[in-house]
Every structure is written in structure tokens, then in C-alpha cells.
Design a protein around this motif. Structure first.
Motif, PDB file in Angstrom:
ATOM      1  N   ALA A 336       0.818  -1.211   0.000  1.00 52.62           N
ATOM      2  CA  ALA A 336       0.000   0.000   0.000  1.00 52.62           C
ATOM      3  C   ALA A 336       0.853   1.262   0.000  1.00 52.62           C
ATOM      4  O   ALA A 336       0.488   2.277  -0.600  1.00 52.62           O
ATOM      5  N   ALA A 337       2.007   1.198   0.677  1.00 53.88           N
ATOM      6  CA  ALA A 337       2.892   2.362   0.688  1.00 53.88           C
ATOM      7  C   ALA A 337       3.397   2.693  -0.708  1.00 53.88           C
ATOM      8  O   ALA A 337       3.559   3.870  -1.058  1.00 53.88           O
ATOM      9  N   ARG A 338       3.641   1.677  -1.512  1.00 55.16           N
ATOM     10  CA  ARG A 338       4.106   1.915  -2.885  1.00 55.16           C
ATOM     11  C   ARG A 338       3.005   2.514  -3.743  1.00 55.16           C
ATOM     12  O   ARG A 338       3.269   3.358  -4.594  1.00 55.16           O
ATOM     13  N   ALA A 344      -0.838   8.331   3.419  1.00 54.34           N
ATOM     14  CA  ALA A 344      -2.239   7.940   3.322  1.00 54.34           C
ATOM     15  C   ALA A 344      -2.520   6.693   4.151  1.00 54.34           C
ATOM     16  O   ALA A 344      -3.553   6.592   4.826  1.00 54.34           O
ATOM     17  N   VAL A 345      -1.602   5.729   4.117  1.00 56.84           N
ATOM     18  CA  VAL A 345      -1.782   4.500   4.895  1.00 56.84           C
ATOM     19  C   VAL A 345      -1.748   4.809   6.389  1.00 56.84           C
ATOM     20  O   VAL A 345      -2.551   4.284   7.174  1.00 56.84           O
ATOM     21  N   ALA A 383      -0.408  -2.101   9.328  1.00 53.91           N
ATOM     22  CA  ALA A 383      -0.286  -1.473   8.014  1.00 53.91           C
ATOM     23  C   ALA A 383       0.428  -0.133   8.106  1.00 53.91           C
ATOM     24  O   ALA A 383       1.303   0.177   7.286  1.00 53.91           O
ATOM     25  N   GLY A 384       0.086   0.663   9.117  1.00 54.92           N
ATOM     26  CA  GLY A 384       0.695   1.982   9.232  1.00 54.92           C
ATOM     27  C   GLY A 384       2.177   1.933   9.530  1.00 54.92           C
ATOM     28  O   GLY A 384       2.986   2.586   8.857  1.00 54.92           O
ATOM     29  N   THR A 385       2.564   1.148  10.541  1.00 51.23           N
ATOM     30  CA  THR A 385       3.984   1.110  10.900  1.00 51.23           C
ATOM     31  C   THR A 385       4.820   0.405   9.836  1.00 51.23           C
ATOM     32  O   THR A 385       5.978   0.773   9.599  1.00 51.23           O
ATOM     33  N   THR A 386       4.259  -0.608   9.177  1.00 52.04           N
ATOM     34  CA  THR A 386       5.000  -1.285   8.105  1.00 52.04           C
ATOM     35  C   THR A 386       5.175  -0.370   6.905  1.00 52.04           C
ATOM     36  O   THR A 386       6.223  -0.398   6.244  1.00 52.04           O
ATOM     37  N   VAL A 461       1.142  13.859  12.397  1.00 55.54           N
ATOM     38  CA  VAL A 461       1.198  13.729  10.937  1.00 55.54           C
ATOM     39  C   VAL A 461       1.204  15.098  10.280  1.00 55.54           C
ATOM     40  O   VAL A 461       1.994  15.374   9.374  1.00 55.54           O
ATOM     41  N   ARG A 462       0.327  15.959  10.751  1.00 54.98           N
ATOM     42  CA  ARG A 462       0.234  17.304  10.148  1.00 54.98           C
ATOM     43  C   ARG A 462       1.508  18.112  10.392  1.00 54.98           C
ATOM     44  O   ARG A 462       2.044  18.764   9.495  1.00 54.98           O
TER      45      ARG A 462
END
Length: 470
Positions: A336-338, A344-345, A383-386, A461-462
Motif C-alpha cells: 500500500a505504501a508503494r 495515506a496509509v 499497516a501503518g507502521t510497516t 502527521v500534520r
């Protein structure tokens, strides 16, 4: 190994691992994940058998992570220098000793020592990333890193499933012994089948002062995170711990700035993207660490009140979908990161976790609600940390893959440990002397705190996006 084995003549292209060697590495990853995950569903049982409370139970769960946090950057650096396979085999010997020691443990101190030795397994992650980067192209490595994490996390599916039946059919000691036997066999297969990765071509000495100071700093910080939240230390002792951690950290920075070949290039840590990955990984992992402690405890509370009075087997079955979601998310995160970009993830994962935790503070009167919450938070955190780890690993030079990814793995562990200790402290503070069980309000407070910690990540994040853009 002879000197000729590391001579400059080794200039041939690296050999790609065959199916058998990849299979052996996969079995090893699954066995390590199994050994790591058996404690979570069995935690209430271990507390009863050992006569300890939630705070000590959190320590049992965190002892493995403490060693991993201390060793991961050292293992990554040594793997960069001497070859991932060679260092991996040495680490697996320590893991095997820890698993057997835990299986023979007659009391809490011996079990903790076994967990400490088992924590060496965390170093297998950056070492696996080294092998991936040296045998695959940069484009392939992002997805491959996610798969490596998925194999390690996928072992949690087995651990969640077998912990209860093994503990009740044999004894709780066997939940450590059986995975250790598989680890020993898989390590022997890896040693025989996996092609060696050549050490980095460098004649520079290892920065041993930097290695020692970083290990001491992380160990002191991890022990502080375990001891201070319990509230049993006087203010003077807390202040002394803070000063020791600060002094060690300052000494490490000074040594690294002066070293000709530092263990960690501080310029790498100064990059906005790297700082952003560290901050976000830490904050996202706090909420997940709280979930790891809160849910099994609530499942085990007597059904006479608000709990469910479940056995270790039943707890493992209810946590099993979450383990599956975590394994899937680790492989999905890199892909998903790619496609969508890591930001976004990360934002999607933070939003899911925050909403889930706040909802769980109100809706927790059915076991399936807790099981669904585990699935959602495990998938979001994984998903986020990966995504952050995979994107960062692919952005640095190949020679820095081990140390970069190990620092992010350590950050992930830090967040999980902080969350687990905070969750355990909240439950301990809300435990009534008559019932001996945490109150319903204590669990609700823990869920709200986890949701707020996750929501705080959106602010990070912001803020980090603005710095990276600048």
C-alpha cells in the motif's frame, strides 16, 4: 572462516536464495512469531500460576520486548558489517536457550530471564531485511519487507491457537518448549540452505563505544518505562533514573559525533523524513500496546460482573482473528505504501484505531465486540507502521538498511511497551481490594486513553508533513 572468505576478490553478484532456503527462513519466522505470541492469551493463566497481578503480568509480556529494543540496533549494525546470516545464527542460539529456560521456569524471576533471552529474536527482523536488500532489487524489497514481517507476525496465528490447548493439555511451560524445538530445527536448516551474504567491504573498525552506550541508554530507558509508571518509587529515585538516561544519551551523542565510523550516522536521524517516521511509529504503537494488555484481561474477568470469565483457550480463539489481521496488514502495508504513499496509509490506520478505541469504551458488553476491536487495531497498526518502515528502508543506502530498520523496529517496540505499561498501570490503579479484579471504569479509561494517544498521531502527521515539505 578464513581470511580469504572476506577478501576484496568477492565481487560476484549475490546469489538469490532458492525455494528451500526461503522456506527454511519462513519456518523460522513463523516459529519465532509463535514463541513471541503465546504469552498474550496465556497472560491471565500465568498471573494465576505465578501469583502476580496485572502490573507484573505486563512485565512478563514486556521483558521480551525490552531485550529486543536493546539488541535490535546492535544486531542490525553487526549484520550490515559481518553479514546477516552469520549474526542471525548466533542470535537464534540465544533465543533457543531462552525458550528452554522459560519452559523450565519454577518462578517469576526465572521466567523473566527466559523472556529476556527470547527477546533476542527481535534482532532477526533487521537481519532479514539485510538479506532481502542484498538479494533483491530496491523495488522488490518494499513488498518483500512486508512479507518478512507478515511471516513473523503470522506465527502469532499459531501461537494464539495453540497456547490454550497446550497449557491445559500439558502445562504452561510447554507453550515455550514446543516452539523452541521448531526454532532449533529451522535454524539448522537455515544454516545449511541459506546462501551467505557477503560482509560490507569496509576496513573501518566497529564503533564499540557507540554500541555499548546505545545499548546502555536503551536498557536504562526501557527499565525506566517499566519501573516508573508503577508509582512505587520515591521522587528521588525517579529523578535519578531520568538523570542516568539523560547522561547516557548525551554521552552516546558525543561519542557518535566524534567517531570516524559511527554506529549511527546522526545526520541520518536529522533528516525530517526519518524523524517523522520515528515519531509516528512511536505514537501509533502506544495504542496497540494498550490493546495487547487490556483485551485479554477483560476476557478473563469473572462473568459475574462485566467480564466474560474465559479460559486461555477461549481467549486465544477470540484473539486469533486479530493475529491474522496483523499478519495480513504487515504484508499489505509495504504494498500500500508503494501505491498510495505511506502518509495515506498512516492516516487511515490512525483514524481506524482512534474511532475503535473510543467506541470500545462504551460498547464492551459482548465478547465479539472486543474481538472485532482487536482485528481493526491490529490491522491499522500493522499497516501503518510497516508502510513507514518499508518506505524508509527503501529510501536509504543499502549499507544502512540494517541500522535504519532496526531503529524503527526499536521505536515500534518502545511504543508497544509504553502502551502496555500504561494499560497495566491503569488496571492496577482500578483494582479493588475486595474483588482483586480491575473495575469496569478502569477498562473504559484505558480504552479512552488509547484512543486519545492514537488521535494525537494525527496532530503529529500534520506537523511532520509541514517540516518535511519545508
Amino acid at each position: 572462516m578464513s581470511t580469504a572468505a572476506v577478501s576484496p576478490a568477492r565481487t560476484v553478484a549475490p546469489v538469490r536464495p532458492g525455494r528451500r532456503s526461503i522456506g527454511a527462513l519462513g519456518i523460522l519466522a513463523l516459529a519465532l512469531g509463535t514463541l513471541q505470541s503465546v504469552v498474550e492469551p496465556a497472560l491471565p493463566l500465568l498471573q494465576r500460576e505465578l501469583g502476580v497481578g496485572p502490573a507484573e503480568g505486563a512485565l512478563v509480556a514486556n521483558a521480551l520486548l525490552i531485550t529486543g529494543a536493546v539488541l535490535a540496533p546492535v544486531a542490525g549494525k553487526l549484520g550490515d558489517r559481518y553479514g546477516g546470516k552469520r549474526v542471525l545464527l548466533w542470535l537464534m542460539a540465544a533465543v533457543s536457550a531462552g525458550g528452554l529456560l522459560a519452559g523450565l521456569a519454577p518462578n517469576l524471576p526465572v521466567l523473566l530471564l527466559g523472556q529476556v533471552l527470547q527477546g533476542v529474536m527481535v534482532g532477526a527482523l533487521p537481519l532479514s531485511f539485510i538479506l532481502v536488500r542484498r538479494h533483491l532489487t530496491a523495488g522488490e524489497s518494499q513488498a518483500a519487507i512486508g512479507v518478512v514481517l507478515a511471516l513473523f507476525t503470522g506465527g502469532g496465528i499459531i501461537g494464539m491457537s495453540v497456547a490454550g490447548p497446550i497449557a491445559h493439555g500439558l502445562s504452561w511451560q510447554w507453550i515455550f518448549v514446543l516452539p523452541t524445538i521448531v526454532i532449533v530445527a529451522a535454524t539448522m536448516a537455515v544454516a545449511r540452505l541459506m546462501p551467505p551474504d557477503p560482509p560490507a567491504p569496509s576496513g573501518d573498525p566497529v564503533d564499540w563505544p557507540g554500541v555499548a552506550l546505545l545499548s546502555a541508554t536503551l536498557l536504562a530507558l526501557m527499565l525506566a518505562l517499566v519501573a516508573v509508571p508503577g508509582g512505587g518509587l520515591p521522587p528521588l529515585a525517579v529523578g535519578a533514573i531520568v538523570l542516568v538516561v539523560a547522561a547516557l544519551a548525551a554521552g552516546w551523542v558525543i561519542v557518535e559525533r566524534r567517531a570516524a565510523t559511527p554506529m549511527v550516522d546522526l545526520r541520518m536521524l536529522a533528516r525530517p523524513a526519518m524523524r517523522s517516521s520515528i515519531v509516528l511509529t512511536f505514537l501509533m504503537s502506544i495504542a496497540f500496546g494498550m490493546v495487547v494488555i487490556l483485551l485479554p484481561q477483560m476476557f478473563a474477568v469473572s462473568a459475574d460482573g462485566y467480564g466474560f470469565g474465559l479460559s486461555t483457550t477461549d481467549i486465544g480463539l477470540l484473539l486469533l482473528p486479530g493475529a491474522i489481521a496483523g499478519a495480513v496488514s504487515d504484508s499489505v502495508g509495504g504494498i500500500a505504501a508503494r501505491r498510495f504513499g505511506p502518509r495515506a496509509v498512516v492516516v487511515a490506520g490512525i483514524g481506524v484505531t482512534a474511532v475503535t478505541m473510543v467506541a470500545l469504551a462504551v460498547l464492551h458488553d459482548a465478547a465479539w465486540q472486543l474481538a472485532v476491536a482487536k482485528v481493526l487495531t491490529a490491522f491499522a497498526a500493522g499497516a501503518g507502521t510497516t508502510a513507514l518502515l518499508a518506505s524508509t528502508a527503501s529510501a536509504v543506502a543499502t549499507r544502512d538498511t540494517g541500522i535504519t530498520t532496526s531503529l524503527l523496529v526499536v521505536t515500534r517496540l518502545f511504543g508497544t511497551i509504553v502502551g502496555a505499561q500504561v494499560g497495566g498501570t491503569i488496571l492496577a490503579a482500578g483494582t479493588g481490594p475486595a474483588s482483586g479484579a480491575p473495575s469496569e471504569a478502569a477498562f473504559a479509561t484505558g480504552f479512552v486513553v488509547a484512543g486519545l494517544a492514537s488521535a494525537l498521531s494525527l496532530v503529529a502527521v500534520r506537523a511532520t508533513r509541514k517540516r518535511v515539505t519545508a
